[in-house]
Design a protein around this motif. Structure first.
Motif, PDB file in Angstrom:
ATOM      1  N   SER A  45       8.593 -22.737  46.811  1.00 20.35           N
ATOM      2  CA  SER A  45       8.596 -24.041  46.156  1.00 20.35           C
ATOM      3  C   SER A  45       9.215 -23.908  44.773  1.00 20.35           C
ATOM      4  O   SER A  45       9.156 -22.830  44.157  1.00 20.35           O
ATOM      5  CB  SER A  45       7.169 -24.566  46.036  1.00 20.35           C
ATOM      6  OG  SER A  45       6.624 -24.770  47.321  1.00 20.35           O
ATOM      7  N   PRO A  46       9.809 -24.994  44.262  1.00 24.89           N
ATOM      8  CA  PRO A  46      10.412 -24.938  42.933  1.00 24.89           C
ATOM      9  C   PRO A  46       9.442 -24.374  41.899  1.00 24.89           C
ATOM     10  O   PRO A  46       8.284 -24.799  41.817  1.00 24.89           O
ATOM     11  CB  PRO A  46      10.752 -26.404  42.641  1.00 24.89           C
ATOM     12  CG  PRO A  46      11.023 -26.979  44.002  1.00 24.89           C
ATOM     13  CD  PRO A  46       9.998 -26.310  44.891  1.00 24.89           C
ATOM     14  N   GLY A  47       9.901 -23.384  41.162  1.00 23.62           N
ATOM     15  CA  GLY A  47       9.094 -22.751  40.139  1.00 23.62           C
ATOM     16  C   GLY A  47       8.365 -21.495  40.595  1.00 23.62           C
ATOM     17  O   GLY A  47       7.808 -20.773  39.775  1.00 23.62           O
ATOM     18  N   ASP A  48       8.364 -21.217  41.904  1.00 22.07           N
ATOM     19  CA  ASP A  48       7.715 -19.995  42.398  1.00 22.07           C
ATOM     20  C   ASP A  48       8.416 -18.758  41.830  1.00 22.07           C
ATOM     21  O   ASP A  48       9.603 -18.795  41.514  1.00 22.07           O
ATOM     22  CB  ASP A  48       7.766 -19.916  43.929  1.00 22.07           C
ATOM     23  CG  ASP A  48       6.741 -20.791  44.617  1.00 22.07           C
ATOM     24  OD1 ASP A  48       5.889 -21.380  43.927  1.00 22.07           O
ATOM     25  OD2 ASP A  48       6.801 -20.894  45.860  1.00 22.07           O
ATOM     26  N   ASP A  49       7.678 -17.681  41.752  1.00 19.52           N
ATOM     27  CA  ASP A  49       8.226 -16.398  41.307  1.00 19.52           C
ATOM     28  C   ASP A  49       9.134 -15.846  42.409  1.00 19.52           C
ATOM     29  O   ASP A  49       8.692 -15.662  43.542  1.00 19.52           O
ATOM     30  CB  ASP A  49       7.088 -15.424  41.018  1.00 19.52           C
ATOM     31  CG  ASP A  49       7.568 -14.047  40.591  1.00 19.52           C
ATOM     32  OD1 ASP A  49       8.755 -13.902  40.206  1.00 19.52           O
ATOM     33  OD2 ASP A  49       6.755 -13.102  40.640  1.00 19.52           O
ATOM     34  N   THR A  50      10.381 -15.585  42.081  1.00 18.98           N
ATOM     35  CA  THR A  50      11.327 -15.060  43.065  1.00 18.98           C
ATOM     36  C   THR A  50      11.715 -13.608  42.767  1.00 18.98           C
ATOM     37  O   THR A  50      12.638 -13.079  43.390  1.00 18.98           O
ATOM     38  CB  THR A  50      12.615 -15.915  43.102  1.00 18.98           C
ATOM     39  OG1 THR A  50      13.231 -15.886  41.811  1.00 18.98           O
ATOM     40  CG2 THR A  50      12.322 -17.349  43.510  1.00 18.98           C
ATOM     41  N   SER A  51      10.999 -12.971  41.858  1.00 20.09           N
ATOM     42  CA  SER A  51      11.401 -11.635  41.421  1.00 20.09           C
ATOM     43  C   SER A  51      11.384 -10.585  42.532  1.00 20.09           C
ATOM     44  O   SER A  51      12.100  -9.589  42.437  1.00 20.09           O
ATOM     45  CB  SER A  51      10.520 -11.170  40.251  1.00 20.09           C
ATOM     46  OG  SER A  51       9.168 -11.065  40.664  1.00 20.09           O
ATOM     47  N   THR A  52      10.615 -10.811  43.581  1.00 17.20           N
ATOM     48  CA  THR A  52      10.580  -9.841  44.682  1.00 17.20           C
ATOM     49  C   THR A  52      11.519 -10.224  45.828  1.00 17.20           C
ATOM     50  O   THR A  52      11.589  -9.514  46.827  1.00 17.20           O
ATOM     51  CB  THR A  52       9.143  -9.688  45.238  1.00 17.20           C
ATOM     52  OG1 THR A  52       8.698 -10.956  45.726  1.00 17.20           O
ATOM     53  CG2 THR A  52       8.204  -9.171  44.165  1.00 17.20           C
ATOM     54  N   GLU A  53      12.218 -11.322  45.663  1.00 21.08           N
ATOM     55  CA  GLU A  53      13.153 -11.787  46.694  1.00 21.08           C
ATOM     56  C   GLU A  53      14.500 -11.084  46.556  1.00 21.08           C
ATOM     57  O   GLU A  53      14.850 -10.589  45.480  1.00 21.08           O
ATOM     58  CB  GLU A  53      13.370 -13.302  46.586  1.00 21.08           C
ATOM     59  CG  GLU A  53      12.123 -14.135  46.776  1.00 21.08           C
ATOM     60  CD  GLU A  53      11.596 -14.106  48.193  1.00 21.08           C
ATOM     61  OE1 GLU A  53      12.383 -13.963  49.138  1.00 21.08           O
ATOM     62  OE2 GLU A  53      10.365 -14.249  48.357  1.00 21.08           O
ATOM     63  N   GLU A  54      15.257 -11.091  47.647  1.00 19.39           N
ATOM     64  CA  GLU A  54      16.614 -10.554  47.633  1.00 19.39           C
ATOM     65  C   GLU A  54      17.440 -11.308  46.580  1.00 19.39           C
ATOM     66  O   GLU A  54      17.194 -12.491  46.312  1.00 19.39           O
ATOM     67  CB  GLU A  54      17.229 -10.755  49.024  1.00 19.39           C
ATOM     68  CG  GLU A  54      18.561 -10.107  49.222  1.00 19.39           C
ATOM     69  CD  GLU A  54      19.039 -10.249  50.652  1.00 19.39           C
ATOM     70  OE1 GLU A  54      20.020 -10.995  50.853  1.00 19.39           O
ATOM     71  OE2 GLU A  54      18.452  -9.614  51.544  1.00 19.39           O
ATOM     72  N   GLN A  55      18.424 -10.657  45.995  1.00 13.19           N
ATOM     73  CA  GLN A  55      19.201 -11.243  44.907  1.00 13.19           C
ATOM     74  C   GLN A  55      19.834 -12.584  45.292  1.00 13.19           C
ATOM     75  O   GLN A  55      19.863 -13.512  44.493  1.00 13.19           O
ATOM     76  CB  GLN A  55      20.288 -10.274  44.424  1.00 13.19           C
ATOM     77  CG  GLN A  55      21.010 -10.751  43.178  1.00 13.19           C
ATOM     78  CD  GLN A  55      20.084 -10.938  41.986  1.00 13.19           C
ATOM     79  OE1 GLN A  55      19.323 -10.051  41.647  1.00 13.19           O
ATOM     80  NE2 GLN A  55      20.147 -12.094  41.338  1.00 13.19           N
ATOM     81  N   ARG A  56      20.325 -12.697  46.519  1.00  9.99           N
ATOM     82  CA  ARG A  56      20.931 -13.973  46.946  1.00  9.99           C
ATOM     83  C   ARG A  56      19.926 -15.113  46.888  1.00  9.99           C
ATOM     84  O   ARG A  56      20.265 -16.226  46.497  1.00  9.99           O
ATOM     85  CB  ARG A  56      21.499 -13.882  48.376  1.00  9.99           C
ATOM     86  CG  ARG A  56      22.744 -13.055  48.476  1.00  9.99           C
ATOM     87  CD  ARG A  56      23.363 -13.081  49.872  1.00  9.99           C
ATOM     88  NE  ARG A  56      22.380 -13.026  50.941  1.00  9.99           N
ATOM     89  CZ  ARG A  56      22.392 -13.823  52.014  1.00  9.99           C
ATOM     90  NH1 ARG A  56      23.310 -14.724  52.176  1.00  9.99           N
ATOM     91  NH2 ARG A  56      21.472 -13.690  52.953  1.00  9.99           N
ATOM     92  N   VAL A  57      18.686 -14.852  47.264  1.00 12.54           N
ATOM     93  CA  VAL A  57      17.643 -15.878  47.207  1.00 12.54           C
ATOM     94  C   VAL A  57      17.371 -16.247  45.754  1.00 12.54           C
ATOM     95  O   VAL A  57      17.265 -17.432  45.417  1.00 12.54           O
ATOM     96  CB  VAL A  57      16.352 -15.400  47.908  1.00 12.54           C
ATOM     97  CG1 VAL A  57      15.232 -16.423  47.750  1.00 12.54           C
ATOM     98  CG2 VAL A  57      16.614 -15.096  49.382  1.00 12.54           C
ATOM     99  N   GLN A  58      17.300 -15.254  44.884  1.00  3.75           N
ATOM    100  CA  GLN A  58      17.099 -15.514  43.461  1.00  3.75           C
ATOM    101  C   GLN A  58      18.237 -16.370  42.894  1.00  3.75           C
ATOM    102  O   GLN A  58      18.000 -17.292  42.110  1.00  3.75           O
ATOM    103  CB  GLN A  58      17.023 -14.198  42.685  1.00  3.75           C
ATOM    104  CG  GLN A  58      15.785 -13.386  42.989  1.00  3.75           C
ATOM    105  CD  GLN A  58      15.758 -12.078  42.218  1.00  3.75           C
ATOM    106  OE1 GLN A  58      16.268 -11.987  41.107  1.00  3.75           O
ATOM    107  NE2 GLN A  58      15.162 -11.056  42.812  1.00  3.75           N
ATOM    108  N   ASP A  59      19.466 -16.069  43.301  1.00  4.59           N
ATOM    109  CA  ASP A  59      20.624 -16.822  42.811  1.00  4.59           C
ATOM    110  C   ASP A  59      20.588 -18.278  43.272  1.00  4.59           C
ATOM    111  O   ASP A  59      20.886 -19.194  42.495  1.00  4.59           O
ATOM    112  CB  ASP A  59      21.920 -16.155  43.262  1.00  4.59           C
ATOM    113  CG  ASP A  59      22.145 -14.787  42.634  1.00  4.59           C
ATOM    114  OD1 ASP A  59      21.457 -14.458  41.644  1.00  4.59           O
ATOM    115  OD2 ASP A  59      22.998 -14.039  43.162  1.00  4.59           O
ATOM    116  N   VAL A  60      20.230 -18.496  44.533  1.00  7.60           N
ATOM    117  CA  VAL A  60      20.144 -19.865  45.056  1.00  7.60           C
ATOM    118  C   VAL A  60      19.033 -20.626  44.330  1.00  7.60           C
ATOM    119  O   VAL A  60      19.208 -21.791  43.959  1.00  7.60           O
ATOM    120  CB  VAL A  60      19.932 -19.871  46.585  1.00  7.60           C
ATOM    121  CG1 VAL A  60      19.618 -21.275  47.093  1.00  7.60           C
ATOM    122  CG2 VAL A  60      21.149 -19.301  47.302  1.00  7.60           C
TER     123      VAL A  60
END
Length: 88
Positions: A45-60
């Protein structure tokens, strides 16, 4: 005979409310020939922590979750919470 297992993000979908639906594929191969492929999905969801996600997910997420999207999502969450409290 060489078995290998690979996990990769193969699909990132942007939902209307700004949520990201991420599909991860797990591929099992033997000597380069795919034996099986399984899928797992999770939603951010918008604002969730994405630090453990793959870089492409973080970029999107960074490109998609603008101040307006974050504000709109906060309003959705607040309305949902108010609805739950009213039903209690």
């Amino acid at each position: 005979m060489s078995l290998s297992k690979a996990t990769l993000v193969d699909r990132i979908e942007i939902l209307e409310s700004g949520q990201l639906q991420v599909r991860t594929a797990t591929v099992v191969s033997e000597d380069g020939v795919e034996l099986s492929r399984g899928f797992h999905r999770h939603v951010l969801s918008p604002g969730d922590d994405t630090s453990t996600e793959e870089q492409r997910v973080q970029d999107v997420a960074a490109a998609t979750w603008t101040a307006e999207v974050l504000s709109d999502w906060a309003a959705v969450v607040a309305a949902r919470d108010a609805e739950r409290e009213a039903g209690s």
